[in-house]
Design a protein around this motif. Structure first.
Motif, PDB file in Angstrom:
ATOM      1  N   SER A 136      40.102  27.523  31.550  1.00  0.00           N
ATOM      2  CA  SER A 136      38.792  27.255  32.150  1.00  0.00           C
ATOM      3  C   SER A 136      38.626  28.046  33.443  1.00  0.00           C
ATOM      4  O   SER A 136      39.550  28.164  34.245  1.00  0.00           O
ATOM      5  N   MET A 165      35.753  22.421  35.477  1.00  0.00           N
ATOM      6  CA  MET A 165      36.916  23.264  35.214  1.00  0.00           C
ATOM      7  C   MET A 165      38.204  22.448  35.297  1.00  0.00           C
ATOM      8  O   MET A 165      39.071  22.516  34.427  1.00  0.00           O
ATOM      9  N   LEU A 168      38.410  19.639  32.405  1.00  0.00           N
ATOM     10  CA  LEU A 168      38.792  20.138  31.085  1.00  0.00           C
ATOM     11  C   LEU A 168      40.306  20.239  30.956  1.00  0.00           C
ATOM     12  O   LEU A 168      40.865  19.964  29.889  1.00  0.00           O
ATOM     13  N   VAL A 174      41.486  22.284  27.691  1.00  0.00           N
ATOM     14  CA  VAL A 174      42.034  23.618  27.931  1.00  0.00           C
ATOM     15  C   VAL A 174      43.481  23.460  28.356  1.00  0.00           C
ATOM     16  O   VAL A 174      43.920  22.366  28.734  1.00  0.00           O
ATOM     17  N   ALA A 177      43.769  26.372  34.001  1.00  0.00           N
ATOM     18  CA  ALA A 177      42.576  26.712  34.779  1.00  0.00           C
ATOM     19  C   ALA A 177      42.989  27.765  35.787  1.00  0.00           C
ATOM     20  O   ALA A 177      44.107  27.710  36.326  1.00  0.00           O
TER      21      ALA A 177
END
Length: 246
Positions: A136, A165, A168, A174, A177
């Motif tokens: 992210s 971000m 996630l 994800v 990041a």
């Protein structure tokens, strides 16, 4: 007659100088994206953070006040170009591309991009391991273009806000990041299930972005920055928000 001409010339020069200098007692319009703790964020309905308090301190030194505008990060530089506000302060990296369209103050804090992962994830030890991983990144930040260029095999998931971000990653949508080091470290402190990898992706410097038609404002901010560093205000803010003095 000569004396009158000299007096007129002197007055004209004084007026020109006054117009070029930054006028005290004015309100500076400043834009930010207050979703990036500890630089700028909302707390109890009020904007706060390192950037916010530093800008307020600089304005005080200059005899000015600040009017804040909250917008998405991706709109900060375009907003300056369109003259919607006079300066933007939101943990903005100084880059050659940005310097073509806006001016920057002297750097006010060191930073750089880092990788944030789940604490128990052993598959990612550094940026090179992001190939094939969902990562992210925030729209409008350097991380998007940098990752696309240098780590094209990473699967970028672009979001509008920093909190998206981070969230996630937290919920497992994800695997990593990529964001600014100070904010990543702060998030990891508050969320022990994630970690910041020791190898930085880049080394950067933060600057305050100012419209190119306002060089007197940039000069005034640089002078005020020197003053708050000299009188201890800057170190006090760094210690308050980052726990250490740079």
């Amino acid at each position: 007659m000569k004396n009158l001409k000299k007096a007129a010339l002197g007055m004209a020069m004084a007026l020109a100088f006054a117009g070029a200098a930054h006028a005290e007692g004015r309100t500076i319009s400043v834009a930010t994206d207050a979703t990036f703790m500890p630089f700028e964020f909302q707390q109890d309905g009020k904007m706060t953070g390192f950037d916010v308090e530093l800008v307020e301190a600089l304005a005080k030194k200059m005899g000015d006040t600040v009017k804040w505008t909250q917008i998405d990060f991706k709109g900060l530089i375009p907003g300056l170009i369109a003259k919607r506000f006079e300066m933007a302060v939101s943990a903005i990296y100084i880059t050659d591309a940005r310097k073509k369209v806006v001016d920057f103050t002297n750097t006010y804090y060191p930073g750089g991009l880092v990788v944030l992962t789940k604490k128990d994830d052993t598959s990612i030890a550094g940026p090179a391991d992001l190939a094939g991983k969902k990562v992210s990144v925030q729209v409008g930040t350097k991380s998007v273009a940098y990752m696309a260029k240098n780590y094209p095999d990473a699967q970028l998931v672009e979001v509008e806000k920093n909190d998206e971000m981070f969230n996630l990653l937290k919920i497992g949508r994800v695997e990593a990041a990529v964001t600014g080091k100070p904010a990543a470290i702060n998030y990891a402190k508050l969320n022990p299930e994630v970690k910041v990898l020791p190898k930085q992706v880049t080394t950067e410097e933060y600057g305050m972005a100012v419209r190119k038609d306002l060089p007197e404002l940039t000069a005034g901010l640089n002078k005020a920055l020197e003053e708050v560093k000299a009188d201890g205000t800057y170190d006090a803010l760094v210690k308050k928000w980052f726990g250490e003095v740079k």
